[in-house]
Design a protein around this motif. Sequence first.
Motif, PDB file in Angstrom:
ATOM      1  N   ARG A   1       0.796  -1.217   0.000  1.00  0.00           N
ATOM      2  CA  ARG A   1       0.000   0.000   0.000  1.00  0.00           C
ATOM      3  C   ARG A   1       0.830   1.268   0.000  1.00  0.00           C
ATOM      4  NH1 ARG A   1      -4.679  -1.079   4.266  1.00  0.00           N
ATOM      5  NH2 ARG A   1      -5.861  -0.042   2.689  1.00  0.00           N
ATOM      6  N   CYS A   2       2.122   1.142   0.205  1.00  0.00           N
ATOM      7  CA  CYS A   2       2.967   2.338   0.322  1.00  0.00           C
ATOM      8  C   CYS A   2       3.069   3.034  -1.032  1.00  0.00           C
ATOM      9  CB  CYS A   2       4.357   1.946   0.813  1.00  0.00           C
ATOM     10  SG  CYS A   2       5.503   3.328   0.832  1.00  0.00           S
ATOM     11  N   THR A   3       2.806   4.352  -1.031  1.00  0.00           N
ATOM     12  CA  THR A   3       2.908   5.136  -2.253  1.00  0.00           C
ATOM     13  C   THR A   3       4.200   5.950  -2.300  1.00  0.00           C
ATOM     14  OG1 THR A   3       1.716   6.913  -1.166  1.00  0.00           O
ATOM     15  CG2 THR A   3       0.404   5.395  -2.507  1.00  0.00           C
ATOM     16  N   ALA A   4       5.071   5.730  -1.342  1.00  0.00           N
ATOM     17  CA  ALA A   4       6.324   6.480  -1.263  1.00  0.00           C
ATOM     18  C   ALA A   4       6.088   7.980  -1.169  1.00  0.00           C
ATOM     19  CB  ALA A   4       7.246   6.151  -2.448  1.00  0.00           C
ATOM     20  N   CYS A   5       5.053   8.343  -0.464  1.00  0.00           N
ATOM     21  CA  CYS A   5       4.799   9.777  -0.293  1.00  0.00           C
ATOM     22  C   CYS A   5       5.838  10.405   0.625  1.00  0.00           C
ATOM     23  CB  CYS A   5       3.403  10.006   0.272  1.00  0.00           C
ATOM     24  SG  CYS A   5       3.239   9.608   2.028  1.00  0.00           S
ATOM     25  N   ARG A   6       6.491   9.584   1.389  1.00  0.00           N
ATOM     26  CA  ARG A   6       7.556  10.001   2.300  1.00  0.00           C
ATOM     27  C   ARG A   6       7.084  10.879   3.454  1.00  0.00           C
ATOM     28  NH1 ARG A   6      12.876  10.949  -1.493  1.00  0.00           N
ATOM     29  NH2 ARG A   6      11.511  11.968  -2.968  1.00  0.00           N
ATOM     30  N   GLY A   7       5.791  10.821   3.706  1.00  0.00           N
ATOM     31  CA  GLY A   7       5.274  11.501   4.896  1.00  0.00           C
ATOM     32  C   GLY A   7       5.970  10.980   6.136  1.00  0.00           C
ATOM     33  N   CYS A   8       6.228   9.666   6.165  1.00  0.00           N
ATOM     34  CA  CYS A   8       6.872   9.063   7.338  1.00  0.00           C
ATOM     35  C   CYS A   8       8.300   9.573   7.496  1.00  0.00           C
ATOM     36  CB  CYS A   8       6.840   7.541   7.223  1.00  0.00           C
ATOM     37  SG  CYS A   8       7.489   6.891   5.679  1.00  0.00           S
ATOM     38  N   GLN A   9       8.990   9.679   6.375  1.00  0.00           N
ATOM     39  CA  GLN A   9      10.385  10.133   6.423  1.00  0.00           C
ATOM     40  C   GLN A   9      10.463  11.559   6.982  1.00  0.00           C
ATOM     41  OE1 GLN A   9      12.691   9.273   2.808  1.00  0.00           O
ATOM     42  NE2 GLN A   9      13.993  11.042   3.205  1.00  0.00           N
TER      43      GLN A   9
ATOM     44  N   LEU B   1      13.983   6.006   6.026  1.00  0.00           N
ATOM     45  CA  LEU B   1      14.313   6.355   4.644  1.00  0.00           C
ATOM     46  C   LEU B   1      13.451   5.513   3.715  1.00  0.00           C
ATOM     47  CD1 LEU B   1      16.301   7.796   2.622  1.00  0.00           C
ATOM     48  CD2 LEU B   1      17.563   5.641   2.612  1.00  0.00           C
ATOM     49  N   VAL B   2      12.759   6.172   2.818  1.00  0.00           N
ATOM     50  CA  VAL B   2      11.990   5.429   1.829  1.00  0.00           C
ATOM     51  C   VAL B   2      12.914   5.136   0.647  1.00  0.00           C
ATOM     52  CG1 VAL B   2       9.955   5.381   0.362  1.00  0.00           C
ATOM     53  CG2 VAL B   2       9.857   6.533   2.579  1.00  0.00           C
ATOM     54  N   ARG B   3      13.122   3.849   0.404  1.00  0.00           N
ATOM     55  CA  ARG B   3      13.977   3.441  -0.718  1.00  0.00           C
ATOM     56  C   ARG B   3      13.107   3.169  -1.937  1.00  0.00           C
ATOM     57  NH1 ARG B   3      19.121   2.355   1.056  1.00  0.00           N
ATOM     58  NH2 ARG B   3      19.331   2.037   3.305  1.00  0.00           N
TER      59      ARG B   3
ATOM     60  N   PHE C   1      10.299   0.989  -0.157  1.00  0.00           N
ATOM     61  CA  PHE C   1      10.675   0.338   1.099  1.00  0.00           C
ATOM     62  C   PHE C   1      10.906   1.417   2.158  1.00  0.00           C
ATOM     63  CE2 PHE C   1      14.572  -1.965   3.152  1.00  0.00           C
ATOM     64  CZ  PHE C   1      13.826  -2.252   4.283  1.00  0.00           C
ATOM     65  N   PRO C   2       9.908   1.671   3.000  1.00  0.00           N
ATOM     66  CA  PRO C   2      10.084   2.654   4.072  1.00  0.00           C
ATOM     67  C   PRO C   2      10.892   2.038   5.200  1.00  0.00           C
ATOM     68  CG  PRO C   2       7.766   1.933   3.950  1.00  0.00           C
ATOM     69  CD  PRO C   2       8.549   1.094   2.978  1.00  0.00           C
ATOM     70  N   GLU C   3      12.190   2.172   5.099  1.00  0.00           N
ATOM     71  CA  GLU C   3      13.076   1.425   5.997  1.00  0.00           C
ATOM     72  C   GLU C   3      13.306   2.120   7.336  1.00  0.00           C
ATOM     73  OE1 GLU C   3      17.251   0.580   4.808  1.00  0.00           O
ATOM     74  OE2 GLU C   3      16.921  -1.285   5.927  1.00  0.00           O
TER      75      GLU C   3
ATOM     76  N   THR D   1       1.518   9.530  10.655  1.00  0.00           N
ATOM     77  CA  THR D   1       1.475  10.335   9.432  1.00  0.00           C
ATOM     78  C   THR D   1       0.985   9.558   8.219  1.00  0.00           C
ATOM     79  OG1 THR D   1       3.247  11.731  10.187  1.00  0.00           O
ATOM     80  CG2 THR D   1       2.947  11.622   7.833  1.00  0.00           C
ATOM     81  N   CYS D   2       1.253   8.290   8.183  1.00  0.00           N
ATOM     82  CA  CYS D   2       1.035   7.516   6.957  1.00  0.00           C
ATOM     83  C   CYS D   2      -0.426   7.599   6.489  1.00  0.00           C
ATOM     84  CB  CYS D   2       1.413   6.065   7.194  1.00  0.00           C
ATOM     85  SG  CYS D   2       1.131   5.050   5.735  1.00  0.00           S
ATOM     86  N   PRO D   3      -0.659   8.110   5.257  1.00  0.00           N
ATOM     87  CA  PRO D   3      -2.042   8.283   4.800  1.00  0.00           C
ATOM     88  C   PRO D   3      -2.676   7.010   4.244  1.00  0.00           C
ATOM     89  CG  PRO D   3      -0.541   9.146   3.148  1.00  0.00           C
ATOM     90  CD  PRO D   3       0.310   8.690   4.307  1.00  0.00           C
ATOM     91  N   THR D   4      -1.880   5.996   3.985  1.00  0.00           N
ATOM     92  CA  THR D   4      -2.397   4.873   3.206  1.00  0.00           C
ATOM     93  C   THR D   4      -2.622   3.611   4.034  1.00  0.00           C
ATOM     94  OG1 THR D   4      -0.161   4.182   2.721  1.00  0.00           O
ATOM     95  CG2 THR D   4      -1.208   5.653   1.121  1.00  0.00           C
ATOM     96  N   TYR D   5      -2.444   3.706   5.344  1.00  0.00           N
ATOM     97  CA  TYR D   5      -2.525   2.520   6.208  1.00  0.00           C
ATOM     98  C   TYR D   5      -1.455   1.500   5.845  1.00  0.00           C
ATOM     99  CZ  TYR D   5      -7.072   4.516   7.309  1.00  0.00           C
ATOM    100  OH  TYR D   5      -8.077   5.370   7.658  1.00  0.00           O
ATOM    101  N   THR D   6      -0.344   1.987   5.336  1.00  0.00           N
ATOM    102  CA  THR D   6       0.804   1.103   5.156  1.00  0.00           C
ATOM    103  C   THR D   6       1.381   0.764   6.527  1.00  0.00           C
ATOM    104  OG1 THR D   6       1.339   2.086   3.028  1.00  0.00           O
ATOM    105  CG2 THR D   6       3.143   0.986   4.204  1.00  0.00           C
ATOM    106  N   MET D   7       1.490   1.786   7.362  1.00  0.00           N
ATOM    107  CA  MET D   7       2.154   1.648   8.649  1.00  0.00           C
ATOM    108  C   MET D   7       1.133   1.383   9.751  1.00  0.00           C
ATOM    109  SD  MET D   7       5.512   2.857   8.199  1.00  0.00           S
ATOM    110  CE  MET D   7       5.781   3.355   9.868  1.00  0.00           C
ATOM    111  N   HIS D   8       1.369   0.329  10.489  1.00  0.00           N
ATOM    112  CA  HIS D   8       0.523   0.005  11.638  1.00  0.00           C
ATOM    113  C   HIS D   8       1.437  -0.197  12.845  1.00  0.00           C
ATOM    114  CE1 HIS D   8      -2.837  -1.250   8.858  1.00  0.00           C
ATOM    115  NE2 HIS D   8      -1.795  -1.379   8.080  1.00  0.00           N
TER     116      HIS D   8
HETATM  117  S1  SF4 Z   1       3.910   7.587   4.944  1.00  0.00           S
HETATM  118 FE1  SF4 Z   1       3.078   5.556   4.414  1.00  0.00          FE
HETATM  119  S2  SF4 Z   1       2.625   5.683   2.228  1.00  0.00           S
HETATM  120 FE2  SF4 Z   1       3.939   7.391   2.723  1.00  0.00          FE
HETATM  121  S3  SF4 Z   1       6.003   6.634   2.272  1.00  0.00           S
HETATM  122 FE3  SF4 Z   1       5.644   6.268   4.450  1.00  0.00          FE
HETATM  123  S4  SF4 Z   1       4.863   4.191   4.567  1.00  0.00           S
HETATM  124 FE4  SF4 Z   1       4.691   4.840   2.432  1.00  0.00          FE
END
Ligand code: SF4
Lengths: 803, 244
Positions: free
Chosen positions: B15-23, B56-58, B73-75, B159-166
């Motif tokens: 589900r990760c879109t690499a938006c990098r909100g997490c980073q 870091l999002v790879r 890959f949100p590492e 922060t993650c908008p896509t429910y990638t991160m739980h």
């Molecule tokens: S915030 Fe969520 S969707 Fe965005 S890069 Fe990080 S893990 Fe991926």
Amino acid sequence: MTNHWIDLKNSDVLLIMGSNAAENHPISFKWVTRAQQRGATLIHVDPRFTRTSAKADLYAPIRSGTDIVFFGGLIRHILDNELYFKQYVVDYTNASYLVGPDYDFKDGLFSGFNPQTASYDRKKWNFVTDDKGVTLKDPSLKDPRCVLQVMRRHYARYDLKTVVNVTGMPEDKVLAVWNSFASTGRPDKAGTILYAMGQCQHTVGVQNIRALSMIQMLLGNIGIAGGGVNALRGESNVQGTTDIALLCDNLPGYLPIPRATWADYDAYVKAGTPVTNDPQSANWWSNLDKYAASLLKAMYPTADHKEAYTWLPKIDDTKVVEYSWLSLFERMYNGGFKGAFVWGQNPCAGGANAGKNRKAMATLDWTVVVNLFENETSLFWKGPGVNPKDVKTEVFFLPACMSVEKDGSVANSGRWLQWREKSARFMGDSMSDGDIVIRLFEEVRKLYKAEGGKHPEPILNLDTAYLKDGAYDASALARRLNGTFLKDVTIADKQWKAGQQVPGFAALQADGSTACGCWIFSGSYTEQGNMMARHDRTQTPEQAAIGLFPNWSYAWPANRRILYNRAGVDQAGKPFDPKRAVIAWNGEKWVGDVPDGGWKPGEKLPFIMVREGRGQLYGPGRVDGPLPEHYEPFESPLAGNPLSPQRVNPTALHFAHEEKAVRDPRFPYVCTTYRVTEQWQSGTMTRKTAWLKEMQPDGFCEMSRELAAQLGVRNGDQVVLESVRGKVQVVAIVTPRLKPFTVMGETVHQVGIPWQFGWGQKKNATFDSANLLSPSVGDPNTGIPETKVFMVNVRKAPSGKQG
Amino acid sequence: MSENKGKTFFIDQTRCTACRGCQAACKQWKKLAADETVNTGSYQNPPDLNGHTFKLVRFNEVEVDGKLKWVFFPEQCRHCLEPPCKMMADAFIPGAIIQDEVTGAVIYTEKTKELDYQTIREACPYDIPRKEESTGLLTKCNMCIDRVRAGMLPACVKTCPTYTMHFGDRDEMLAIARARLAEVQKASPAALLADSDLVRVLYLCEVHPSHYHHHMVADAGNASDRIGPFSRRALLAMRPLRTG
Ligand code: SF4
Ligand code: SF4
């Protein structure tokens, strides 16, 4: 959006085309991924494989500027294979309307074209009416003159082979996308189309959106949960600014702009009010006089509204696009202005043909730039290649405070007016936009009072009672936008006192007894208080089933969350898809969303904003034709148009003296522009945010491995892009995400460059805005520039690596 | 601590879109410095984890079964159940690296200044620890222990908008991760949860872990959800150690 963000989760097939939603609207994917998790199919059609494509179940590449070929082919595919939702099409669209004998389409032109004025006589496209003035119809859809048959003939040229040849999309992809999306033409399936600037920023931008709207109508996808035509609004309040008429062609609430020939109020109302003789049509715009009178009273509460009309500025009887962005800069470039206010914008980096805009700014005596930070526009006089000594323009910079430093509402894509409270103190000398405007205005008014001037009434009489403790009060303005009774009024046995807030736009009056700054916002700030500030999740089971939160913020109009929802039910008020009902008639009343008008089922037609109440497959209102037709972009790799002898949109906005690259060996590659997640607009704000800038520090150009090999460019090399208008040097990203197209049997390379990296991005930047490359040509209805496709050359920079 | 206690992340990379909100959120919460980077021909930036980049999002462009994929890959630190970095550190400066009793978070203290950077970095099967030159500290993600102790979600998860991160209790995270894996495997049979019995960050990989990053799993040659009976110690023993 006809629908709203949460509603995306209700869809079965989501087509994202002309948008990179995952990157530019990250939050959209909160709901897109929910739909996917439910088993929905996500399709992405784009010249580039992006972060959106990475999440799609189906990605299909398309050459920029050929959307109508793709859509036209899909329309033909739907008609040929009877994939449309017949009941919906017959009952709720104008498919059955008979087109008049003057309509014709030949050699790429519709009837009524005047080459001298480059415009159409739209009367030639009228329908046939009976003696009462009601359009004749053939509900069997067999009459060769009916809209459906006209469409069949029009799109006959858009066969699969032609679509493949012109768009460059491989045949298997074309068919896969068409079949997947057309599978939603059933009552129990919902398909949505998400688009953004990738559809709009073309010389056929409006017709692109017409085309995708037609597909949604054929498939019965408008007015239902998980469906709709969904423009993703990017700029945080662009929806609000459109609503409030930050545009050249209308007044707040989408009222028409006054024209010089409509000299008095009555003439304005007459010209602006559509007339229908169809008793089933609600023809909502027949209320125009109530909204216009109330708007004038909002501006001039003590004046007679008819007199106040004469104070409004009026446009000449020319094409409205002559007042749009590109035309303004053309005029400025030619010395047509003394000064300019540049408010929250950055034309010298964010505007099409930015090099021209930079030169245009230098013709001004003065300019006032209102922004959070300095940018390429406020500093144009010391930009690259400019000697400050040569610039006469005096530049004033007024620092504005940012959104979190002030109260106010922001309208999101789903038309929700969301109230925000100030959460930080403004910094330094900065002021809210409201304070800047009011103070400026009062200074101007003082000058008029002291010195007089031409036509002083509009300035002297304007009501600006929006201050509280000496500062601009957003609530006061919001109350005025909602509307207030100016006199005691009785409506349906209910007494309203002067000074009370109107409950909604149905209470607005044509006689000047109500003031309302924007009729569509009416209901947002009533006697019950600020409805936009609501954070209540209460919902009925029907609402819960489709993720509708009617007590959260306020959606215009009338708190309706899904527009045209009467089209989602049959004539008895029964939802076509009971599992996802937006509204339903329970025998006594409507349940679910706020219906598009409270009439009983079957009483009125669902498309209440159009004159005859039915969705316009055939749309005689646009200046460039009643049906979308493919024209090549103004700059193109092709010398002609494979669909007709007419190469480009004959009505498009352009300046003949500016050269265009058409199959020009000097500029062999198609170029498109776009944004990245990490930067905002022209970067004015985000480049100050180190964490974002660290992620996307530099301008870049994405290109295929094939083109890179041909040019001897390696990933990370510096490359120069050049168009007729200018050149920029950026980093090359060589990637398999771009692939050469085969167009009309030839290889066509496309490259892409984000426009968010102007020279102000960082100290000693070697790159500059992609808009130095883009042309001053635009859509004939809106004037929006064609920044999504133009021709460039690309070569390796002399030094090869970044200095 | 017991392997079913404490906290765990579940990161559903489908589900990760690499938006990098997490980073960005990680840097914002932890007030970490940003570098003056340059674009090197990739969206990935900074190019690697560093002393002030814990998340870091790879970005990787790969071809799988003839189909182009852009995998994200949100590492971050995996918060190993039995952390080799801590074991190594304990041999030199006990208490420099600690493991939180309640959550299982692996936390680097001020005393990491005294550790040998290369030794600790190489002890990590995922190549996570970095040295912050400005302070001399060894650094990495600390599970936002301050937030978690206050009952909040880690900044990146929030922060993650896509429910990638739980983020939540380990047994609950394992349950939703396994359920989601079963779902994803219907379309992508090769999908797996990387090293799920060894770490507190469960990465759901839709394609082979090596496509995300060579350190996605501890033993890239044996990428599997069932790395099985190997203990951390056994893994550690298999890795050649360089000291100095
Ligand atoms: S915030 Fe969520 S969707 Fe965005 S890069 Fe990080 S893990 Fe991926
Ligand atoms: S848990 Fe906290 S420290 Fe760790 S990656 Fe997320 S935000 Fe950064």
